[in-house]
Design a protein around this motif. Structure first.
Motif, mmCIF file in Angstrom:
data_model
loop_
_atom_site.group_PDB
_atom_site.id
_atom_site.type_symbol
_atom_site.label_atom_id
_atom_site.label_comp_id
_atom_site.label_asym_id
_atom_site.label_seq_id
_atom_site.Cartn_x
_atom_site.Cartn_y
_atom_site.Cartn_z
ATOM 1 N N GLU A 106 0.819 -1.222 0.000
ATOM 2 C CA GLU A 106 0.000 0.000 0.000
ATOM 3 C C GLU A 106 0.852 1.272 0.000
ATOM 4 N N GLY A 107 2.170 1.119 0.037
ATOM 5 C CA GLY A 107 3.055 2.282 0.044
ATOM 6 C C GLY A 107 3.044 3.050 1.356
ATOM 7 N N LEU A 108 2.808 2.327 2.468
ATOM 8 C CA LEU A 108 2.733 2.975 3.775
ATOM 9 C C LEU A 108 3.940 2.611 4.634
ATOM 10 N N GLN A 109 4.424 3.583 5.391
ATOM 11 C CA GLN A 109 5.534 3.338 6.307
ATOM 12 C C GLN A 109 4.981 3.177 7.718
ATOM 13 N N ILE A 110 5.000 1.953 8.214
ATOM 14 C CA ILE A 110 4.499 1.644 9.554
ATOM 15 C C ILE A 110 5.552 0.788 10.248
ATOM 16 N N ASP A 111 5.850 1.127 11.481
ATOM 17 C CA ASP A 111 6.853 0.410 12.266
ATOM 18 C C ASP A 111 6.168 -0.742 13.000
ATOM 19 N N TYR A 112 6.175 -1.927 12.377
ATOM 20 C CA TYR A 112 5.541 -3.091 12.998
ATOM 21 C C TYR A 112 6.570 -3.858 13.828
ATOM 22 N N ARG A 113 6.147 -4.267 15.022
ATOM 23 C CA ARG A 113 7.069 -4.953 15.930
ATOM 24 C C ARG A 113 6.383 -6.121 16.630
ATOM 25 N N HIS A 114 7.121 -7.214 16.767
ATOM 26 C CA HIS A 114 6.668 -8.328 17.605
ATOM 27 C C HIS A 114 7.135 -8.029 19.026
ATOM 28 N N THR A 115 6.245 -7.463 19.832
ATOM 29 C CA THR A 115 6.605 -7.057 21.188
ATOM 30 C C THR A 115 5.347 -6.921 22.025
ATOM 31 N N THR A 116 5.519 -6.536 23.282
ATOM 32 C CA THR A 116 4.394 -6.383 24.204
ATOM 33 C C THR A 116 4.359 -4.966 24.755
ATOM 34 N N ALA A 117 3.199 -4.589 25.305
ATOM 35 C CA ALA A 117 3.059 -3.275 25.935
ATOM 36 C C ALA A 117 4.051 -3.125 27.083
ATOM 37 N N GLU A 118 4.223 -4.203 27.858
ATOM 38 C CA GLU A 118 5.131 -4.146 29.009
ATOM 39 C C GLU A 118 6.565 -3.887 28.582
ATOM 40 N N ASP A 119 7.024 -4.586 27.537
ATOM 41 C CA ASP A 119 8.402 -4.395 27.075
ATOM 42 C C ASP A 119 8.617 -2.992 26.517
ATOM 43 N N MET A 120 7.627 -2.464 25.801
ATOM 44 C CA MET A 120 7.751 -1.118 25.249
ATOM 45 C C MET A 120 7.765 -0.074 26.372
ATOM 46 N N ALA A 121 6.934 -0.289 27.400
ATOM 47 C CA ALA A 121 6.918 0.633 28.537
ATOM 48 C C ALA A 121 8.256 0.592 29.266
ATOM 49 N N ALA A 122 8.800 -0.616 29.435
ATOM 50 C CA ALA A 122 10.094 -0.751 30.114
ATOM 51 C C ALA A 122 11.210 -0.066 29.342
ATOM 52 N N ALA A 123 11.060 -0.002 28.017
ATOM 53 C CA ALA A 123 12.070 0.649 27.169
ATOM 54 C C ALA A 123 11.896 2.163 27.120
ATOM 55 N N GLY A 124 10.834 2.663 27.778
ATOM 56 C CA GLY A 124 10.634 4.111 27.838
ATOM 57 C C GLY A 124 9.952 4.720 26.627
ATOM 58 N N GLU A 125 9.299 3.896 25.807
ATOM 59 C CA GLU A 125 8.589 4.414 24.627
ATOM 60 C C GLU A 125 7.438 5.324 25.070
ATOM 61 N N GLN A 126 7.161 6.374 24.291
ATOM 62 C CA GLN A 126 6.100 7.319 24.608
ATOM 63 C C GLN A 126 5.282 7.639 23.361
ATOM 64 N N PHE A 127 3.953 7.743 23.548
ATOM 65 C CA PHE A 127 3.041 7.994 22.438
ATOM 66 C C PHE A 127 2.004 9.036 22.825
ATOM 67 N N ASP A 128 1.493 9.725 21.805
ATOM 68 C CA ASP A 128 0.371 10.639 22.014
ATOM 69 C C ASP A 128 -0.941 9.880 22.119
ATOM 70 N N VAL A 129 -1.043 8.783 21.357
ATOM 71 C CA VAL A 129 -2.279 7.989 21.302
ATOM 72 C C VAL A 129 -1.925 6.511 21.409
ATOM 73 N N VAL A 130 -2.682 5.777 22.214
ATOM 74 C CA VAL A 130 -2.584 4.316 22.250
ATOM 75 C C VAL A 130 -3.945 3.747 21.867
ATOM 76 N N LEU A 131 -3.969 2.967 20.786
ATOM 77 C CA LEU A 131 -5.172 2.226 20.401
ATOM 78 C C LEU A 131 -5.072 0.837 21.014
ATOM 79 N N ASN A 132 -6.079 0.471 21.764
ATOM 80 C CA ASN A 132 -6.063 -0.743 22.557
ATOM 81 C C ASN A 132 -7.404 -1.440 22.304
ATOM 82 N N MET A 133 -7.532 -1.992 21.081
ATOM 83 C CA MET A 133 -8.844 -2.428 20.587
ATOM 84 C C MET A 133 -8.977 -3.959 20.619
ATOM 85 N N GLU A 134 -9.973 -4.410 21.387
ATOM 86 C CA GLU A 134 -10.263 -5.842 21.490
ATOM 87 C C GLU A 134 -9.041 -6.639 21.943
ATOM 88 N N VAL A 135 -8.307 -6.101 22.918
ATOM 89 C CA VAL A 135 -7.128 -6.789 23.452
ATOM 90 C C VAL A 135 -7.312 -7.137 24.929
#
Length: 249
Positions: A106-135
């Protein structure tokens, strides 16, 4: 080692269905049908929270967005098209190449990762929006999971979280109807005991350190065969919006 709320049995269910993600008549047909309704709610909540004009080109430009439990990218892709800097994360490793290949096509740049919310939080990642749909109905510890999502938000950030209510109607509709009668989903996709009532979810969100600001129902019309938003009917599928206290993002 980071603690995790991942339930391996739940991850395995979705891994088995990974190749089906972009087939509108396949195993994820219910999500394809629900997606326009989900996007309507998500885009309006983000636009309101961050004062964005949805009629403008790339209205979400400058916003960093996490789609947790991204699957094949059904929400990540439209968010990227609206200009957001999107990270799509999933605990099921086989979902990630499916999502990557489709985004590339589709010509889109998206950073896809095999990871968990906990690991990303531990790494200090920060976002303006978190979509947490049917999880949240698929994790082992909803409070720990939602706390990790809160940690991933910048002060003033927005979390959109949808799930299934727990009552006799939701058992009839989401399990008997969707899995056994319509066969929209493989049997065993959902565990009714893991469904969460709107009041329970609001309580969990508050305990996780976020402030709920809205809850709305997703209602399926069997006559029109489509989904719509309802402020009153949260009896089966519903969605919430909550913000992290602090300065605006």
């Amino acid at each position: 080692m980071t603690t995790t709320t991942i339930d391996p049995a739940e991850v395995a269910k979705f891994e088995a269905m990974a190749a089906e993600w972009w087939n509108p008549n396949g195993k994820f047909k219910p999500l394809h049908m629900l997606n326009p309704c989900r996007l309507d709610y998500i885009t309006r909540q983000i636009a309101a929270e961050f004062d964005r004009d949805l009629t403008a080109p790339l209205p979400f430009k400058g916003l960093r967005l996490l789609d947790i439990g991204c699957g094949g990218g059904l929400l990540s892709e439209p968010m990227a098209r609206l200009g957001a800097d999107v990270v799509g994360a999933d605990a099921a490793p086989r979902n990630i190449p499916v999502a990557q290949i489709h985004a590339e096509q589709e010509g889109l740049q998206i950073d896809y990762r095999h990871t968990t919310a906990e690991d990303m939080a531990a790494a200090g990642e920060q976002f303006d929006v978190v979509l947490n749909m049917e999880v949240v109905e698929h994790v082992a510890d909803p409070l720990a999971y939602l706390t990790a999502c809160q940690q991933l938000l910048r002060p003033g950030g927005l979390m959109i979280c949808s799930t299934l209510n727990r009552n006799p109607k939701s058992y009839l509709m989401a399990i008997i109807g969707a899995e056994y009668v319509m066969r929209w989903l493989p049997k065993g996709t959902h565990e009714w005991s893991k469904f969460i009532t709107p009041d329970e979810l609001y309580d969990l969100i508050r305990r996780a350190g976020l402030e709920p600001v809205d809850r709305t129902g997703f209602v399926f019309d069997k006559l029109r065969w489509n989904w719509s938003l309802s402020e009153r009917d949260l009896s089966v599928n519903y969605v919430t919006a909550s913000v992290k206290p602090g300065a605006g993002a």
